[in-house]
Write a protein that holds these residues in place. Structure first.
Motif, mmCIF file in Angstrom:
data_model
loop_
_atom_site.group_PDB
_atom_site.id
_atom_site.type_symbol
_atom_site.label_atom_id
_atom_site.label_comp_id
_atom_site.label_asym_id
_atom_site.label_seq_id
_atom_site.Cartn_x
_atom_site.Cartn_y
_atom_site.Cartn_z
ATOM 1 N N PRO A 85 7.066 3.673 -9.556
ATOM 2 C CA PRO A 85 6.026 4.086 -8.601
ATOM 3 C C PRO A 85 6.617 4.499 -7.263
ATOM 4 C CG PRO A 85 6.133 1.709 -8.738
ATOM 5 C CD PRO A 85 7.101 2.229 -9.767
ATOM 6 N N PHE A 86 5.846 5.303 -6.556
ATOM 7 C CA PHE A 86 6.264 5.713 -5.207
ATOM 8 C C PHE A 86 5.031 5.831 -4.325
ATOM 9 C CE2 PHE A 86 5.453 9.643 -7.506
ATOM 10 C CZ PHE A 86 4.736 10.411 -6.603
ATOM 11 N N GLY A 87 5.277 5.843 -3.013
ATOM 12 C CA GLY A 87 4.196 6.018 -2.055
ATOM 13 C C GLY A 87 3.588 4.710 -1.589
ATOM 14 N N THR A 88 2.374 4.802 -1.061
ATOM 15 C CA THR A 88 1.709 3.642 -0.466
ATOM 16 C C THR A 88 0.276 3.553 -0.979
ATOM 17 O OG1 THR A 88 3.023 3.923 1.554
ATOM 18 C CG2 THR A 88 1.054 2.523 1.702
ATOM 19 N N PHE A 89 -0.106 2.354 -1.366
ATOM 20 C CA PHE A 89 -1.494 2.083 -1.772
ATOM 21 C C PHE A 89 -1.660 0.570 -1.774
ATOM 22 C CE2 PHE A 89 -5.254 1.780 -4.434
ATOM 23 C CZ PHE A 89 -5.967 2.907 -4.066
#
Length: 398
Positions: A85-89
């Motif tokens: 996974p990558f990014g922000t959540f």
């Protein structure tokens, strides 16, 4: 686990022929095909970046790079392979003692995961997890953002990244038994929905009302409406007719060109009906296009070119009563996309292979008269072809 639909033998042969160490899928269809991962965002927002890496020596162990906001898709539809996974959540951890396996997977894949900062870092990690550190790699250039591809190239100096969108389509052109089963189910769903719509046909019903009956029946059958062309009378001459307020009158043609998806796989069939008895011209023209489709079906077998199918269909329609009949194609492959390879068009030298699933059609559109269409789903077999549609191809009277 959600199985990948990847035709492993075909993929391995294609990769060996191109001397590729790995393939990278980047579109919704290819990612799903290669890994079983279902992206929520890709069908809605085309800029969503999701990738699946399959190495030539590890086709059953895909590595998937995805936004952390789609961790719930892996929780709902777990896949065999590694996730990057990558990014922000943010999903709050909630109760720690839940026994729900989906919650447990979401905790593992989302809440407790440590996402990478960017799509390119996730793709680099996926390549590494798949054991791909040098050599030639085919990457579907359609779904990856150009700036991401540029940065991956800069970071992976030992990899030669080559465009492979056409190779993915070539691999997908021949279906596995599991794919054929999904395509057959998708076809039967729209056939049943067409019967439901025809049962509602009566003088005064609108196209939009009949389309609503059709779409409702598709959902009840377990499918998702993909496109619904239901057109009456002269409106049926519009190839992409949008169902509207036109009311059905006695003697009107009713043209269906309809499709749905079932577990990601598409259907696309066409039927023609008339309210009451058809006119002599309607009946004669329909017999001609049906004869052309029959001629096409008769020549389908392994080793025949797509162009030969096209020529047989057009000539069959002309001989049967529409001497000036013209078409740009008489069908296409179908699968995860409504238009898979091959296209049954003039001059197309693609040779048919066992396991290809085709839509075979001979539409006729004439302003002021209307439109006639018959389209069926067939799978190429060693002996010829097997028609997957079950409903009558004759013009229906309702």
């Amino acid at each position: 686990m959600t199985p990948a639909m990847l035709h492993r033998d075909r993929a391995a042969a294609a990769m060996a022929a191109e001397d590729l160490a790995a393939l990278v899928a980047t579109t919704y269809q290819n990612v799903y095909y290669a890994s079983g991962f279902r992206s929520f965002g890709q069908p809605i927002l085309r800029t969503t970046q999701v990738y699946a890496v399959v190495a030539r020596d590890g086709l059953d162990r895909p590595a998937v790079a995805h936004p952390i906001g789609e961790a719930d898709m892996a929780a709902q539809f777990p896949v065999q392979g590694t996730l990057h996974p990558f990014g922000t959540f943010y999903i709050e951890p909630g109760r720690l003692g839940t026994d729900d396996p989906e919650d447990a997977r979401l905790r593992r894949y989302g809440v407790e995961a440590t996402p990478l900062p960017s799509a390119e870092e996730a793709l680099v990690a996926a390549l590494s997890a798949a054991g791909v550190r040098h050599g030639r790699v085919g990457i579907d250039e359609i779904g990856i953002a150009p700036d991401v591809l540029h940065r991956v190239r800069a970071r992976c100096a030992d990899l030669e990244l080559l465009p492979a969108a056409r190779l993915w389509r070539r691999i997908r052109a021949v279906k596995t038994d599991a794919e054929v089963a999904r395509l057959e189910r998708a076809t039967h769903i729209v056939e049943d929905a067409t019967e439901a719509a025809l049962a509602a046909a009566s003088e005064g019903i609108t196209e939009a009302e009949m389309a609503h009956v059709f779409d409702t029946a598709v959902v009840r059958g377990g499918g998702h409406p993909l496109f619904t062309v239901i057109a009456f009378g002269a409106h049926a001459a519009c190839p992409n007719a949008v169902p509207g307020a036109r009311r059905l009158r006695r003697g009107d043609l009713i043209r269906f060109d309809v499709g749905c998806t079932y577990e990601g796989y598409c259907s696309d069939i066409a039927r023609t009906a008339v309210l009451g008895a058809p006119s002599a011209r309607q009946a004669d023209a329909y017999r001609a296009i049906l004869a052309g489709q029959d001629a096409a079906l008769a020549v389908i077998r392994p080793g025949v070119s797509a162009a030969e199918v096209f020529d047989a269909a057009v000539e069959g329609v002309r001989r049967a009563g529409l001497p000036r009949y013209r078409r740009q194609h008489v069908g296409h492959g179908v699968g995860l996309e409504i238009y898979d390879d091959p296209l049954l068009g003039p001059g197309d030298a693609t040779l048919l292979e066992p396991g290809m699933v085709l839509e075979v059609e001979t539409p006729y559109y004439e302003l002021g008269f209307g439109g006639l269409q018959v389209e069926d789903t067939v799978v190429v077999t060693e002996a010829g072809c097997c028609v997957l549609t079950r409903s009558s191809r004759d013009m229906r009277r309702v």
